[in-house]
Design a protein around this motif. Structure first.
Motif, PDB file in Angstrom:
ATOM      1  N   PHE A 262     -14.213   3.108  57.105  1.00  0.00           N
ATOM      2  CA  PHE A 262     -12.916   3.621  56.684  1.00  0.00           C
ATOM      3  C   PHE A 262     -11.958   2.452  56.577  1.00  0.00           C
ATOM      4  O   PHE A 262     -12.295   1.327  56.943  1.00  0.00           O
ATOM      5  CB  PHE A 262     -12.384   4.717  57.625  1.00  0.00           C
ATOM      6  N   MET A 263     -10.778   2.696  56.029  1.00  0.00           N
ATOM      7  CA  MET A 263      -9.789   1.640  55.845  1.00  0.00           C
ATOM      8  C   MET A 263      -8.475   2.044  56.499  1.00  0.00           C
ATOM      9  O   MET A 263      -8.151   3.225  56.559  1.00  0.00           O
ATOM     10  CB  MET A 263      -9.573   1.383  54.356  1.00  0.00           C
ATOM     11  N   VAL A 264      -7.742   1.050  56.967  1.00  0.00           N
ATOM     12  CA  VAL A 264      -6.407   1.281  57.513  1.00  0.00           C
ATOM     13  C   VAL A 264      -5.459   0.237  56.936  1.00  0.00           C
ATOM     14  O   VAL A 264      -5.873  -0.860  56.596  1.00  0.00           O
ATOM     15  CB  VAL A 264      -6.374   1.209  59.067  1.00  0.00           C
ATOM     16  N   ARG A 265      -4.206   0.615  56.797  1.00  0.00           N
ATOM     17  CA  ARG A 265      -3.175  -0.328  56.364  1.00  0.00           C
ATOM     18  C   ARG A 265      -2.409  -0.783  57.596  1.00  0.00           C
ATOM     19  O   ARG A 265      -1.990   0.024  58.419  1.00  0.00           O
ATOM     20  CB  ARG A 265      -2.222   0.312  55.362  1.00  0.00           C
ATOM     21  N   VAL A 266      -2.224  -2.081  57.734  1.00  0.00           N
ATOM     22  CA  VAL A 266      -1.578  -2.683  58.899  1.00  0.00           C
ATOM     23  C   VAL A 266      -0.060  -2.577  58.770  1.00  0.00           C
ATOM     24  O   VAL A 266       0.505  -2.753  57.694  1.00  0.00           O
ATOM     25  CB  VAL A 266      -1.989  -4.169  59.024  1.00  0.00           C
ATOM     26  N   SER A 267       0.577  -2.324  59.894  1.00  0.00           N
ATOM     27  CA  SER A 267       2.032  -2.331  59.984  1.00  0.00           C
ATOM     28  C   SER A 267       2.403  -3.215  61.167  1.00  0.00           C
ATOM     29  O   SER A 267       2.045  -2.919  62.296  1.00  0.00           O
ATOM     30  CB  SER A 267       2.542  -0.906  60.201  1.00  0.00           C
ATOM     31  N   GLY A 268       3.055  -4.322  60.903  1.00  0.00           N
ATOM     32  CA  GLY A 268       3.479  -5.192  62.000  1.00  0.00           C
ATOM     33  C   GLY A 268       2.853  -6.566  61.937  1.00  0.00           C
ATOM     34  O   GLY A 268       2.140  -6.912  60.999  1.00  0.00           O
ATOM     35  N   HIS A 269       3.132  -7.349  62.991  1.00  0.00           N
ATOM     36  CA  HIS A 269       2.794  -8.774  62.980  1.00  0.00           C
ATOM     37  C   HIS A 269       2.001  -9.220  64.201  1.00  0.00           C
ATOM     38  O   HIS A 269       1.894 -10.415  64.457  1.00  0.00           O
ATOM     39  CB  HIS A 269       4.083  -9.593  62.887  1.00  0.00           C
ATOM     40  N   CYS A 270       1.416  -8.302  64.949  1.00  0.00           N
ATOM     41  CA  CYS A 270       0.766  -8.687  66.210  1.00  0.00           C
ATOM     42  C   CYS A 270      -0.564  -9.401  66.018  1.00  0.00           C
ATOM     43  O   CYS A 270      -1.075  -9.998  66.961  1.00  0.00           O
ATOM     44  CB  CYS A 270       0.597  -7.483  67.126  1.00  0.00           C
ATOM     45  N   MET A 271      -1.135  -9.413  64.803  1.00  0.00           N
ATOM     46  CA  MET A 271      -2.451 -10.032  64.608  1.00  0.00           C
ATOM     47  C   MET A 271      -2.430 -11.205  63.630  1.00  0.00           C
ATOM     48  O   MET A 271      -3.462 -11.606  63.094  1.00  0.00           O
ATOM     49  CB  MET A 271      -3.449  -8.968  64.140  1.00  0.00           C
ATOM     50  N   THR A 272      -1.261 -11.805  63.417  1.00  0.00           N
ATOM     51  CA  THR A 272      -1.147 -12.894  62.441  1.00  0.00           C
ATOM     52  C   THR A 272      -1.994 -14.104  62.818  1.00  0.00           C
ATOM     53  O   THR A 272      -2.439 -14.839  61.941  1.00  0.00           O
ATOM     54  CB  THR A 272       0.320 -13.314  62.251  1.00  0.00           C
ATOM     55  N   GLY A 273      -2.248 -14.321  64.093  1.00  0.00           N
ATOM     56  CA  GLY A 273      -3.034 -15.465  64.538  1.00  0.00           C
ATOM     57  C   GLY A 273      -4.491 -15.431  64.094  1.00  0.00           C
ATOM     58  O   GLY A 273      -5.169 -16.453  64.109  1.00  0.00           O
TER      59      GLY A 273
END
Length: 170
Positions: free
Chosen positions: A81-92
């Motif tokens: 399945f797919m999800v759209r990300v909201s936010g910046h917690c995984m930029t690293g």
């Protein structure tokens, strides 16, 4: 599921029909969820020449093979399945706001993998890590956010492992 354990879900709990711009109430990290819809295969040309990311080089003009993005990105269609990300917690780890994650429920969630998890009823995307004492944690890849220690009172369900990231530069 018993309290204080990590389980892997058989299937996502909520699915939308598309990756629309309408947000879901799914936690701070996930904006929407979509089910993979089988479709037409579209093989695209894959050039054997690797493009340098540092300096110009003359291009070779021959095609090595065709690449079907469905076949390349989705090994287990029934478990994906797919999800759209909201936010910046995984930029690293290269996951940014509005990216689409391709998530495979058939992959094993082991320390080091980026996972989609439900923690105490809230959906999140984090890296599953284990500290020196054996404590499992869901860790952001951004120092501005705090890790989630999975203590005995936490109820955690792993929905799947992130297999690919899709980003649009438009």
């Amino acid at each position: 599921m018993s309290t204080g354990t990590i389980s892997q879900a058989d299937a996502p709990l909520f699915l939308s029909s598309s990756l629309s711009k309408q947000p879901f109430i799914l936690g701070n990290d996930i904006e929407s969820i979509a089910r993979l819809v089988p479709g037409k295969s579209i093989p695209l040309p894959l050039y054997s020449y690797k493009i340098p990311a540092g300096f110009r080089s003359p291009a070779e003009d021959h095609i090595e093979l065709s690449l079907d993005l469905n076949e390349y990105c989705i090994q287990h269609p029934a478990a994906t399945f797919m999800v759209r990300v909201s936010g910046h917690c995984m930029t690293g780890v290269g996951i940014y706001d509005n990216d689409i994650l391709i998530v495979d429920r058939s992959l094993e969630a082991v320390p080091g993998k980026v996972v989609i998890a439900v923690v105490d009823g809230e959906l999140t995307v984090k890296q599953l890590l284990q500290d020196k004492e054996g404590q499992m944690m869901l860790c952001p890849a951004n120092p501005d956010y705090s890790p989630i220690a999975l203590d005995p009172n936490s109820e955690v369900t792993i929905w799947g492992v992130v297999a690919h990231v899709i980003r649009s530069f438009k």
